[in-house]
Every structure is written in structure tokens, then in C-alpha cells.
Design an enzyme around this catalytic site. Sequence first.
Site, PDB file in Angstrom:
ATOM      1  N   LYS A 131       0.853  -1.182   0.000  1.00 35.22           N
ATOM      2  CA  LYS A 131       0.000   0.000   0.000  1.00 35.22           C
ATOM      3  C   LYS A 131       0.887   1.230   0.000  1.00 35.22           C
ATOM      4  O   LYS A 131       1.698   1.434   0.903  1.00 35.22           O
ATOM      5  CB  LYS A 131      -0.915   0.014   1.222  1.00 35.22           C
ATOM      6  CG  LYS A 131      -1.822   1.235   1.254  1.00 35.22           C
ATOM      7  CD  LYS A 131      -2.840   1.152   2.364  1.00 35.22           C
ATOM      8  CE  LYS A 131      -3.721   2.384   2.379  1.00 35.22           C
ATOM      9  NZ  LYS A 131      -4.718   2.314   3.458  1.00 35.22           N
ATOM     10  N   LYS A 171      -2.389  -1.626  -3.750  1.00 35.02           N
ATOM     11  CA  LYS A 171      -3.190  -0.409  -3.716  1.00 35.02           C
ATOM     12  C   LYS A 171      -2.302   0.820  -3.789  1.00 35.02           C
ATOM     13  O   LYS A 171      -1.308   0.867  -3.053  1.00 35.02           O
ATOM     14  CB  LYS A 171      -3.969  -0.394  -2.410  1.00 35.02           C
ATOM     15  CG  LYS A 171      -4.802   0.830  -2.169  1.00 35.02           C
ATOM     16  CD  LYS A 171      -5.493   0.686  -0.867  1.00 35.02           C
ATOM     17  CE  LYS A 171      -6.323   1.898  -0.598  1.00 35.02           C
ATOM     18  NZ  LYS A 171      -7.025   1.791   0.668  1.00 35.02           N
TER      19      LYS A 171
HETATM   20  C1  PBG Z   1      -7.071   3.509   5.238  1.00 39.60           C
HETATM   21  C2  PBG Z   1      -7.562   3.504   3.837  1.00 39.60           C
HETATM   22  C3  PBG Z   1      -7.435   4.512   2.880  1.00 39.60           C
HETATM   23  C4  PBG Z   1      -8.068   4.056   1.737  1.00 39.60           C
HETATM   24  C5  PBG Z   1      -8.583   2.817   2.030  1.00 39.60           C
HETATM   25  N1  PBG Z   1      -8.239   2.471   3.316  1.00 39.60           N
HETATM   26  C6  PBG Z   1      -6.928   5.871   2.979  1.00 39.60           C
HETATM   27  C7  PBG Z   1      -5.561   6.162   3.320  1.00 39.60           C
HETATM   28  O1  PBG Z   1      -4.692   5.290   3.463  1.00 39.60           O
HETATM   29  O2  PBG Z   1      -5.307   7.351   3.463  1.00 39.60           O
HETATM   30  C8  PBG Z   1      -8.189   4.786   0.442  1.00 39.60           C
HETATM   31  C9  PBG Z   1      -9.204   4.250  -0.499  1.00 39.60           C
HETATM   32  C10 PBG Z   1      -9.511   5.144  -1.626  1.00 39.60           C
HETATM   33  O3  PBG Z   1      -8.852   6.163  -1.866  1.00 39.60           O
HETATM   34  O4  PBG Z   1     -10.467   4.818  -2.355  1.00 39.60           O
HETATM   35  N2  PBG Z   1      -8.057   2.991   6.110  1.00 39.60           N
END
Ligand code: PBG
Length: 321
Positions: A194, A246
Amino acid sequence: MIPIRPRRLRTTPAMRRLVREVAVRPSQLVLPVFVADEGAEISSMPGVWRHDLDGVSRVAERAAAVGLGGIMLFGVPRDYEKDDRGSQGWAEGGILQRGLRAVRAAVGDDLVVMADTCLDEFTSHGHCGMLRDDGVVDNDETLAAYVSMAIAQADAGAHVVSPSGMMDGQVEVIRAGLDGVGRDDVAILAYAAKYASSFYGPFREAVTSSLQGDRRSYQQDPANRREGLREAELDLAEGADMLMVKPAGYYLDVLADVAAVSDVPVAAYQVSGEYSMVEAAAAQGWIDRTAAVEESVTAIVRAGADIVLTYWAEEMAGWLK
Ligand code: PBG
């Protein structure tokens, strides 16, 4: 003379259909859904809503009816419910737990019900874990909270918990924690790779995030490809049942790397910014919306995703049938 002519296989729609390498199936799509006490449209994500408990049940029923693979729930607490530990994340009456119960009551086992296992929506400072005095997110203290959260989500009916906070060791401790309370049936979808991405911008509005600053001390540097593979291998070793990359569309190299080594299903998350950019361009008439949506998701499957999380999941399932 040109001896080899690949264009022969592109001559008619039937020929192109015959030789097509991948096709997106509704059953591999997962719809991310935001649950809150009050519903509202998210202005930076036209067409996407925060749903109240009734609304989230209806969404889940529709998702099951169109044959989606699953839904991924995010909880959006009221501002005054946030605290520095994010304790609503594991409270039995926390919004995410109430959302999970509502969804399971509506769809039972017809849909795989997944929960985001992360504290950022619930902390007053907006970080994915607990802060030390010097402002750094404390890895090991946060792990204990993730275990409580995963157990609360399992109790509320999640089939899958999805640690997305990028703390070291999160999969291992959650697996041990779930097994310790007899929940070896609950699967872990690990956000293996991520990245600290600007494409999460609209999501932060969606969850009314309180974050100031950034997440670069725990999410990965977008410049690092090899590190994505390393994170994936660690999560496999810790017992992840599925892996996630992601964002998706800008990280197809990482996705392909992970898919090449993974012996468990690989998911990719087409994030809020990937959604909103297409919607914004389409609203201006600058891009063919349907074609762009289909192309973007097809590319993610082509790169190796078995499962795709996308805000277009329900709509796409309608076209694919
Ligand atoms: C953290 C999380 C995020 C997203 C999903 N889970 C945000 C982040 O890490 O700031 C982003 C998902 C998206 O942008 O669609 N719980």
C-alpha cells in the site's frame, strides 16, 4: 512482403472476442461502501454515497443481486466519537460493527462481507495507529488495537478482515488473535503493498478524515517496486489468505510482480482518485466514461488481479451480464 500479420486476429468483433485474453467477471468485483449514521453524497466522488444502516443494507442486497463477489465496508463515525486511540474501531456499537451486522442480516452468506481493519477513520488525529509523544505512529501498540478491531469485526459478521494500516507484523498478530478466540474461519485480506498515494484524496473527504500531514512513515514510497514484493512475501509468511495491491492503475508493475509469486488470490484496489479523475473528465465530455471505466478495470485484471475493488463494481456488473 510482410510475412506475419497480427492484424488478421483483429478483423471482426467475433474474431476479437475469440482471441480476447481476459474478461472481467462480476464475481471478482468488490464494492467499497461507506457506512455512517447519516447518509450523504460525497462531493468529490459523484455517484458515491455515505450510507446509513438502512442504505447499506439496500446496497448489499443490490450487490448480491447483480452477482458481485463482495463488499468492503468502511465506517465513518461522528466527529465527537473520535479519540486519540480510535476506540470506536473496536467498540461493539461502533458504526462499522453496526454496518457489518446490518449487511449480514440483509445478505447472509450470499456476498463476501469484508471490513477495513484500520484506525484512521476513528482517530482524532487521523493516523492509522496510535501516536507516540514524538508524533510517530507506534507500531506495536497499534497492533494490539488491530487485534481487538479484527475480533470485533468478526463478531459483527465479517467474513474477511482487511488490515490496511501497513504496520509491521499486522497479519501475524491478527491471525493469532482471531484463532485465539476460535475464529479460524475468518480470512485475512492483507494490504501487502500500500503506497502513500495522492490518489486517496477523495476518500479522505468520504470518511471525513482528520489527518494533518501524511502517512509516509508507514505507507510505501511510490518510487519503490522491489519493496512491494518484499511486503507481499512477508504477508504470505505471516499467513495472509489474500493479498492486496493499492492503488491499482498506477501500480500495475507491482501488481504483476506480486501476482507472479503469490500462491493466494491477489486483489487490487482502484482507489477514489482513480474513480474521480475519470468521472471528472467524463463530466466535462473529455473522455468516454463507459469505455474508460471498462478499460481501467480490464487493465488491472490483465496485470494479474484475481479480485478488483472498484467504486464502479455494481454498475459494471450490470453491463457485464
Ligand atoms: C485507510 C484507507 C485509505 C483508503 C482505504 N483504506 C486511505 C488512506 O490510506 O489514506 C483509500 C481508499 C480510496 O482512496 O479509495 N483505512
